[in-house]
Design a protein around this motif. Structure first.
Motif, PDB file in Angstrom:
ATOM      1  N   ARG A  96      -5.629 -13.282   0.667  1.00 48.45           N
ATOM      2  CA  ARG A  96      -5.547 -13.396  -0.785  1.00 48.45           C
ATOM      3  C   ARG A  96      -6.911 -13.170  -1.430  1.00 48.45           C
ATOM      4  N   LEU A  97      -7.955 -13.661  -0.796  1.00 45.80           N
ATOM      5  CA  LEU A  97      -9.304 -13.395  -1.311  1.00 45.80           C
ATOM      6  C   LEU A  97      -9.608 -11.906  -1.233  1.00 45.80           C
ATOM      7  N   ALA A  98      -9.259 -11.285  -0.101  1.00 47.36           N
ATOM      8  CA  ALA A  98      -9.522  -9.849   0.074  1.00 47.36           C
ATOM      9  C   ALA A  98      -8.795  -9.030  -0.972  1.00 47.36           C
ATOM     10  N   ALA A  99      -7.587  -9.444  -1.343  1.00 53.92           N
ATOM     11  CA  ALA A  99      -6.797  -8.703  -2.325  1.00 53.92           C
ATOM     12  C   ALA A  99      -7.471  -8.666  -3.690  1.00 53.92           C
ATOM     13  N   THR A 100      -8.347  -9.624  -3.980  1.00 53.84           N
ATOM     14  CA  THR A 100      -9.024  -9.633  -5.279  1.00 53.84           C
ATOM     15  C   THR A 100     -10.038  -8.512  -5.401  1.00 53.84           C
ATOM     16  N   VAL A 101     -10.505  -7.982  -4.269  1.00 55.07           N
ATOM     17  CA  VAL A 101     -11.475  -6.888  -4.319  1.00 55.07           C
ATOM     18  C   VAL A 101     -10.921  -5.582  -3.774  1.00 55.07           C
ATOM     19  N   ARG A 102      -9.830  -5.656  -3.012  1.00 53.67           N
ATOM     20  CA  ARG A 102      -9.277  -4.455  -2.401  1.00 53.67           C
ATOM     21  C   ARG A 102      -7.929  -4.056  -2.981  1.00 53.67           C
ATOM     22  N   GLY A 103      -7.302  -4.927  -3.749  1.00 53.15           N
ATOM     23  CA  GLY A 103      -5.997  -4.609  -4.302  1.00 53.15           C
ATOM     24  C   GLY A 103      -4.886  -4.901  -3.311  1.00 53.15           C
ATOM     25  N   GLY A 104      -3.662  -4.785  -3.777  1.00 55.80           N
ATOM     26  CA  GLY A 104      -2.505  -5.122  -2.957  1.00 55.80           C
ATOM     27  C   GLY A 104      -2.225  -4.143  -1.841  1.00 55.80           C
ATOM     28  N   PHE A 105      -2.772  -2.931  -1.918  1.00 58.41           N
ATOM     29  CA  PHE A 105      -2.500  -1.922  -0.903  1.00 58.41           C
ATOM     30  C   PHE A 105      -3.619  -1.826   0.123  1.00 58.41           C
ATOM     31  N   TYR A 106      -4.473  -2.818   0.179  1.00 57.28           N
ATOM     32  CA  TYR A 106      -5.605  -2.777   1.091  1.00 57.28           C
ATOM     33  C   TYR A 106      -5.157  -2.576   2.533  1.00 57.28           C
ATOM     34  N   ARG A 107      -5.787  -1.602   3.175  1.00 57.17           N
ATOM     35  CA  ARG A 107      -5.468  -1.255   4.563  1.00 57.17           C
ATOM     36  C   ARG A 107      -3.974  -1.000   4.738  1.00 57.17           C
ATOM     37  N   SER A 108      -3.427  -0.183   3.844  1.00 58.11           N
ATOM     38  CA  SER A 108      -1.987   0.023   3.814  1.00 58.11           C
ATOM     39  C   SER A 108      -1.547   1.229   4.630  1.00 58.11           C
ATOM     40  N   ALA A 109      -2.462   1.903   5.316  1.00 56.44           N
ATOM     41  CA  ALA A 109      -2.092   3.039   6.156  1.00 56.44           C
ATOM     42  C   ALA A 109      -2.909   2.999   7.444  1.00 56.44           C
ATOM     43  N   LYS A 110      -2.275   3.371   8.545  1.00 49.53           N
ATOM     44  CA  LYS A 110      -2.950   3.460   9.834  1.00 49.53           C
ATOM     45  C   LYS A 110      -2.712   4.847  10.406  1.00 49.53           C
ATOM     46  N   VAL A 111      -3.717   5.392  11.038  1.00 47.33           N
ATOM     47  CA  VAL A 111      -3.623   6.735  11.602  1.00 47.33           C
ATOM     48  C   VAL A 111      -3.870   6.654  13.104  1.00 47.33           C
ATOM     49  N   TYR A 112      -2.999   7.303  13.872  1.00 53.09           N
ATOM     50  CA  TYR A 112      -3.120   7.320  15.328  1.00 53.09           C
ATOM     51  C   TYR A 112      -3.248   8.766  15.813  1.00 53.09           C
ATOM     52  N   ILE A 113      -4.112   9.004  16.774  1.00 53.13           N
ATOM     53  CA  ILE A 113      -4.171  10.266  17.496  1.00 53.13           C
ATOM     54  C   ILE A 113      -3.562   9.979  18.866  1.00 53.13           C
ATOM     55  N   GLY A 114      -2.331  10.424  19.073  1.00 55.73           N
ATOM     56  CA  GLY A 114      -1.599   9.989  20.254  1.00 55.73           C
ATOM     57  C   GLY A 114      -1.317   8.509  20.127  1.00 55.73           C
ATOM     58  N   ASP A 115      -1.744   7.726  21.107  1.00 56.34           N
ATOM     59  CA  ASP A 115      -1.593   6.270  21.049  1.00 56.34           C
ATOM     60  C   ASP A 115      -2.881   5.575  20.633  1.00 56.34           C
ATOM     61  N   ARG A 116      -3.894   6.355  20.297  1.00 52.59           N
ATOM     62  CA  ARG A 116      -5.209   5.790  19.969  1.00 52.59           C
ATOM     63  C   ARG A 116      -5.364   5.640  18.462  1.00 52.59           C
ATOM     64  N   PRO A 117      -5.599   4.392  17.968  1.00 57.37           N
ATOM     65  CA  PRO A 117      -5.805   4.217  16.525  1.00 57.37           C
ATOM     66  C   PRO A 117      -7.121   4.854  16.088  1.00 57.37           C
ATOM     67  N   LEU A 118      -7.096   5.540  14.970  1.00 54.56           N
ATOM     68  CA  LEU A 118      -8.281   6.195  14.434  1.00 54.56           C
ATOM     69  C   LEU A 118      -8.918   5.295  13.378  1.00 54.56           C
ATOM     70  N   PRO A 119     -10.203   4.965  13.521  1.00 54.24           N
ATOM     71  CA  PRO A 119     -10.849   4.137  12.489  1.00 54.24           C
ATOM     72  C   PRO A 119     -10.800   4.829  11.133  1.00 54.24           C
ATOM     73  N   VAL A 120     -10.319   4.139  10.136  1.00 50.06           N
ATOM     74  CA  VAL A 120     -10.166   4.706   8.797  1.00 50.06           C
ATOM     75  C   VAL A 120     -10.769   3.740   7.789  1.00 50.06           C
ATOM     76  N   LYS A 121     -11.636   4.245   6.929  1.00 49.25           N
ATOM     77  CA  LYS A 121     -12.207   3.401   5.886  1.00 49.25           C
ATOM     78  C   LYS A 121     -11.113   2.973   4.920  1.00 49.25           C
ATOM     79  N   ASP A 122     -11.347   1.862   4.246  1.00 47.06           N
ATOM     80  CA  ASP A 122     -10.315   1.259   3.417  1.00 47.06           C
ATOM     81  C   ASP A 122      -9.842   2.185   2.298  1.00 47.06           C
ATOM     82  N   PHE A 123     -10.781   2.849   1.611  1.00 49.15           N
ATOM     83  CA  PHE A 123     -10.364   3.698   0.501  1.00 49.15           C
ATOM     84  C   PHE A 123      -9.636   4.943   1.009  1.00 49.15           C
ATOM     85  N   ILE A 124      -9.956   5.379   2.232  1.00 47.58           N
ATOM     86  CA  ILE A 124      -9.236   6.508   2.819  1.00 47.58           C
ATOM     87  C   ILE A 124      -7.804   6.093   3.161  1.00 47.58           C
ATOM     88  N   ALA A 125      -7.648   4.857   3.684  1.00 48.87           N
ATOM     89  CA  ALA A 125      -6.308   4.351   4.003  1.00 48.87           C
ATOM     90  C   ALA A 125      -5.444   4.311   2.752  1.00 48.87           C
TER      91      ALA A 125
END
Length: 212
Positions: free
Chosen positions: A149-178
């Motif tokens: 809830r604290l994080a939502a005050t600075v990141r909004g409700g969609f914070y970290r709302s997307a994840k990207v995988y290359i095969g089975d490996r998660p790809l690090p994605v910055k918050d605004f890119i997500a």
């Protein structure tokens, strides 16, 4: 905008323990944080020291040791906004431990004593002996939700709302890119027949083979 929150309560109520848990959970969410411990005790070096003598002259000073840096400023110039803007410019959230009478939004830590009537700005209550209701009252085990809830005050409700995988490996994605990926994909899907309902999430598979 940097958000400042106070974790307030009486002595030995568990403020420090909660602060450390919130900082840990916010770190897991990728939120840059700062921490200020408010105390009624004296914090500046004694007058007989070099930094203490500088403080008496109204000069901010720093004690630079082998283990870190301590900044000292005269009390007349210190406010939460001043500390945060000067010493935590890259933070997104700064937690002040204590400061029950400061004009800040507060998490109140219960210990069984009645909360003073002139304590204002309480938007969450933490009672480690209570199960909590998940809305305003939280108990032990509810720290992760409080941090979200604290994080939502600075990141909004969609914070970290997307994840990207290359095969089975998660790809690090910055918050605004997500958030950008989420908005772009849902926007494109909305133009397709049956693509407007993404309530159950979206999976996209892309063939990585290069075809000639």
């Amino acid at each position: 905008m940097i958000r400042i929150f106070a974790v307030s309560g009486f002595k030995n109520s568990g403020k420090t323990t909660l602060c450390m848990k919130l900082l840990e959970e916010l770190g897991r969410l990728g939120v840059k944080t700062g921490y200020i411990k408010r105390t009624a005790e004296e914090a500046l070096s004694p007058r007989t020291t070099d930094t203490g003598r500088a403080a008496e002259l109204g000069v901010s000073s720093a004690l630079w040791g082998a283990d870190g840096l301590r900044i000292e400023s005269p009390a007349s110039s210190v406010t939460p906004d001043y500390i945060v803007s000067r010493y935590f410019p890259d933070a997104e959230i700064v937690i002040v431990e204590g400061g029950k009478y400061l004009d800040l939004p507060k998490i109140w830590v219960e210990n069984g004593e009645p909360r003073p009537e002139n304590v204002s700005g309480v938007f969450m209550v933490y009672d480690r002996n209570s199960a909590g209701d998940g809305k305003m009252l939280f108990g032990a085990g509810g720290e992760a939700e409080m941090a979200r809830r604290l994080a939502a005050t600075v990141r909004g409700g969609f914070y970290r709302s997307a994840k990207v995988y290359i095969g089975d490996r998660p790809l690090p994605v910055k918050d605004f890119i997500a958030d950008f990926i989420r908005g772009s994909v849902l926007g494109m899907l909305a133009s397709l027949k049956g693509g407007g309902d993404a309530s159950e999430g979206v999976r996209i598979y892309i063939d990585g083979k290069i075809r000639k």
